[in-house]
Motif scaffolding. Structure first.
Motif, mmCIF file in Angstrom:
data_model
loop_
_atom_site.group_PDB
_atom_site.id
_atom_site.type_symbol
_atom_site.label_atom_id
_atom_site.label_comp_id
_atom_site.label_asym_id
_atom_site.label_seq_id
_atom_site.Cartn_x
_atom_site.Cartn_y
_atom_site.Cartn_z
ATOM 1 N N GLU A 67 0.919 -1.060 0.060
ATOM 2 C CA GLU A 67 -0.126 0.090 0.115
ATOM 3 C C GLU A 67 0.709 1.192 0.019
ATOM 4 O O GLU A 67 0.687 2.257 -0.772
ATOM 5 C CB GLU A 67 -0.930 -0.189 1.253
ATOM 6 C CG GLU A 67 -1.924 -1.176 1.147
ATOM 7 C CD GLU A 67 -2.784 -1.247 2.554
ATOM 8 O OE1 GLU A 67 -3.906 -1.303 2.449
ATOM 9 O OE2 GLU A 67 -2.166 -1.072 3.570
ATOM 10 N N ARG A 68 1.901 1.373 0.629
ATOM 11 C CA ARG A 68 2.692 2.406 0.902
ATOM 12 C C ARG A 68 3.295 2.804 -0.571
ATOM 13 O O ARG A 68 3.571 3.946 -1.021
ATOM 14 C CB ARG A 68 3.984 2.037 1.942
ATOM 15 C CG ARG A 68 4.677 3.424 2.086
ATOM 16 C CD ARG A 68 3.808 4.580 3.036
ATOM 17 N NE ARG A 68 4.653 5.804 3.036
ATOM 18 C CZ ARG A 68 4.498 6.770 2.176
ATOM 19 N NH1 ARG A 68 3.484 6.925 1.284
ATOM 20 N NH2 ARG A 68 5.264 7.997 2.442
ATOM 21 N N LYS B 165 0.622 -0.861 -15.231
ATOM 22 C CA LYS B 165 1.086 -2.346 -15.495
ATOM 23 C C LYS B 165 1.525 -3.154 -14.438
ATOM 24 O O LYS B 165 1.778 -4.148 -14.384
ATOM 25 C CB LYS B 165 2.165 -2.553 -16.878
ATOM 26 C CG LYS B 165 1.441 -2.070 -18.086
ATOM 27 C CD LYS B 165 2.573 -2.288 -19.160
ATOM 28 C CE LYS B 165 1.906 -2.459 -20.438
ATOM 29 N NZ LYS B 165 2.814 -2.747 -21.643
ATOM 30 N N TYR B 166 1.991 -2.271 -13.411
ATOM 31 C CA TYR B 166 2.524 -3.061 -12.372
ATOM 32 C C TYR B 166 2.072 -2.769 -10.619
ATOM 33 O O TYR B 166 1.282 -1.890 -10.591
ATOM 34 C CB TYR B 166 4.153 -2.243 -12.083
ATOM 35 C CG TYR B 166 4.686 -2.291 -13.532
ATOM 36 C CD1 TYR B 166 5.842 -3.517 -13.727
ATOM 37 C CD2 TYR B 166 4.532 -1.515 -14.583
ATOM 38 C CE1 TYR B 166 6.510 -3.603 -14.848
ATOM 39 C CE2 TYR B 166 5.412 -1.834 -15.728
ATOM 40 C CZ TYR B 166 6.122 -2.880 -15.847
ATOM 41 O OH TYR B 166 7.152 -3.160 -17.184
ATOM 42 N N ASP B 167 2.493 -3.795 -9.916
ATOM 43 C CA ASP B 167 2.110 -3.813 -8.675
ATOM 44 C C ASP B 167 3.406 -3.156 -8.060
ATOM 45 O O ASP B 167 4.566 -3.598 -8.213
ATOM 46 C CB ASP B 167 1.937 -4.888 -7.867
ATOM 47 C CG ASP B 167 0.475 -5.563 -8.621
ATOM 48 O OD1 ASP B 167 -0.435 -5.013 -8.685
ATOM 49 O OD2 ASP B 167 0.377 -6.919 -8.751
ATOM 50 N N TYR B 168 3.258 -2.328 -6.874
ATOM 51 C CA TYR B 168 4.177 -1.904 -6.238
ATOM 52 C C TYR B 168 4.302 -2.085 -4.825
ATOM 53 O O TYR B 168 3.379 -2.336 -4.066
ATOM 54 C CB TYR B 168 4.110 -0.063 -6.410
ATOM 55 C CG TYR B 168 4.332 0.103 -7.749
ATOM 56 C CD1 TYR B 168 5.279 0.128 -8.336
ATOM 57 C CD2 TYR B 168 3.038 0.409 -8.561
ATOM 58 C CE1 TYR B 168 5.367 0.461 -9.868
ATOM 59 C CE2 TYR B 168 3.037 0.837 -9.868
ATOM 60 C CZ TYR B 168 4.366 0.985 -10.457
ATOM 61 O OH TYR B 168 4.285 1.271 -11.872
ATOM 62 N N LYS B 169 5.537 -1.709 -4.195
ATOM 63 C CA LYS B 169 5.863 -2.074 -2.861
ATOM 64 C C LYS B 169 7.006 -1.053 -2.302
ATOM 65 O O LYS B 169 7.998 -0.837 -3.259
ATOM 66 C CB LYS B 169 5.764 -3.557 -2.392
ATOM 67 C CG LYS B 169 7.351 -4.128 -2.812
ATOM 68 C CD LYS B 169 7.389 -5.390 -2.271
ATOM 69 C CE LYS B 169 8.628 -6.182 -2.890
ATOM 70 N NZ LYS B 169 8.959 -7.502 -2.184
ATOM 71 N N LEU B 170 6.961 -0.608 -1.202
ATOM 72 C CA LEU B 170 8.129 0.245 -0.616
ATOM 73 C C LEU B 170 9.090 -0.944 -0.279
ATOM 74 O O LEU B 170 8.822 -1.772 0.665
ATOM 75 C CB LEU B 170 7.692 1.229 0.460
ATOM 76 C CG LEU B 170 8.699 1.955 1.018
ATOM 77 C CD1 LEU B 170 9.428 2.749 0.206
ATOM 78 C CD2 LEU B 170 8.159 2.711 2.220
ATOM 79 N N ARG C 110 12.805 -0.542 -10.510
ATOM 80 C CA ARG C 110 13.189 -0.264 -9.027
ATOM 81 C C ARG C 110 13.378 1.326 -9.299
ATOM 82 O O ARG C 110 14.210 1.747 -9.631
ATOM 83 C CB ARG C 110 14.467 -0.794 -8.669
ATOM 84 C CG ARG C 110 15.043 -0.677 -7.412
ATOM 85 C CD ARG C 110 14.260 -1.181 -6.255
ATOM 86 N NE ARG C 110 13.865 -2.741 -6.364
ATOM 87 C CZ ARG C 110 14.672 -3.460 -5.362
ATOM 88 N NH1 ARG C 110 15.451 -2.894 -4.508
ATOM 89 N NH2 ARG C 110 14.213 -4.686 -5.505
ATOM 90 N N THR C 111 12.447 2.145 -8.660
ATOM 91 C CA THR C 111 12.399 3.495 -8.745
ATOM 92 C C THR C 111 12.732 4.100 -7.333
ATOM 93 O O THR C 111 12.107 3.807 -6.276
ATOM 94 C CB THR C 111 11.111 4.028 -9.334
ATOM 95 O OG1 THR C 111 10.883 3.329 -10.555
ATOM 96 C CG2 THR C 111 11.248 5.603 -9.453
ATOM 97 N N PHE C 112 13.542 5.172 -7.365
ATOM 98 C CA PHE C 112 14.022 6.004 -6.177
ATOM 99 C C PHE C 112 13.192 7.205 -6.190
ATOM 100 O O PHE C 112 13.754 8.056 -7.078
ATOM 101 C CB PHE C 112 15.615 6.053 -6.051
ATOM 102 C CG PHE C 112 16.162 4.921 -5.934
ATOM 103 C CD1 PHE C 112 16.511 4.273 -4.482
ATOM 104 C CD2 PHE C 112 16.548 4.061 -6.929
ATOM 105 C CE1 PHE C 112 17.232 2.998 -4.402
ATOM 106 C CE2 PHE C 112 17.534 2.829 -6.932
ATOM 107 C CZ PHE C 112 17.555 2.236 -5.743
#
Length: 275
Positions: free
Chosen positions: A43-44, A155-160, A190-192
């Motif tokens: 979620e974050r 297109k993507y699922d994300y996680k912190l 992988r994004t900062f």
């Protein structure tokens, strides 16, 4: 193998806009039950990406960029592009036109992104008097795919993954994983994101085997009309030995724009104007 940047029978041309997509899909993960449960890492991660996309949103955007492509095997190539974007909650239309060099100024492309549908790039082939559509896995400038130039965050699922310092700046490290049944040669990102502005500082793209395909690094930001914006980005293509620098020359958010700009008729006009 050298990539041909412009093919006159099938123009290999797409929109540059580092991460422009307006919509962002939910990650599909549920938070733990309970009144005091905080957000999960998924979620974050989704929140961070959604905040960036929200800040980037505008009904109209106009900018001009310079793209410099350098490789060990070919002469340096420099293009200037004028980009118009119209964006609503359900769809985004972007017209990109090469304005320099002058002999390429009949080349343009229209990208169409509709929520819940695959994005397409449309070009007009004057020699055949027809429009052509391509998907986003096709290679364009410097060996980049259209997806990389458009963004396609949904297109993507994300996680912190982590919070850390990157060159003295606090960043959020967010991993994106391709969501079935979406199709892409980019299986993981992988994004900062900078904690102070929510703008990306770096982005790393990987294929399904874990090999890094491209690395994006933002080298300059500017405040334009009270909005923080990415100004210069360096991209390294690890598959083809190519380095691409994208510099913003001007940036504006007009209140109005001629909607005819975002049509196939406009593409045809640009392609035929030197005839």
């Amino acid at each position: 193998m050298t990539l041909t940047l412009i093919d006159r029978t099938i123009p290999q041309f797409a929109v540059f806009s580092l991460l422009l997509v307006f919509g962002i899909g939910a990650c599909g993960r549920e938070a733990p039950s309970g009144r005091d449960a905080g957000p999960t890492s998924y979620e974050r991660g989704a929140q961070i990406v959604a905040e960036y996309v929200k800040r980037d949103a505008a009904l109209y955007r106009k900018n001009r960029v310079r793209m410099t492509i350098a490789s060990a095997s070919d002469p340096v190539q420099v293009y200037e592009l004028e980009i118009w974007r119209k964006q609503t909650a359900t769809e985004t239309h972007t017209l990109t036109h090469i304005v320099q060099p002058a002999h390429e100024s009949d080349l343009a492309a229209l990208s169409v992104e509709r929520k819940g549908e695959p994005a397409i790039n449309v070009t007009y082939v004057s020699s055949m008097d027809q429009f052509r559509e391509t998907g986003t896995n096709k290679m364009f400038f410097g060996g980049l795919t259209a997806q990389e130039l458009l963004g396609e965050w949904d297109k993507y699922d994300y996680k912190l993954v982590d919070e850390k310092n990157l060159e003295g700046v606090k960043v959020y490290e967010v991993e994106g994983t391709l969501r079935p049944p979406a199709d892409s040669i980019i299986a993981r990102t992988r994004t900062f994101f900078r904690a102070d502005t929510n703008l990306p500082a770096e982005m790393h793209l990987f294929n399904s085997e874990g090999k890094e395909l491209r690395t994006f690094k933002v080298r300059e930001y500017r405040n334009v009309a009270g909005r923080e914006a990415v100004w210069r980005t360096e991209i390294e293509n690890h598959i083809r030995p190519t380095k691409i620098t994208i510099e913003t020359l001007s940036l504006d958010w007009p209140e109005k724009a001629d909607d005819a700009t975002f049509t196939r008729d406009r593409l045809k006009q640009l392609a035929l104007r030197k005839k």
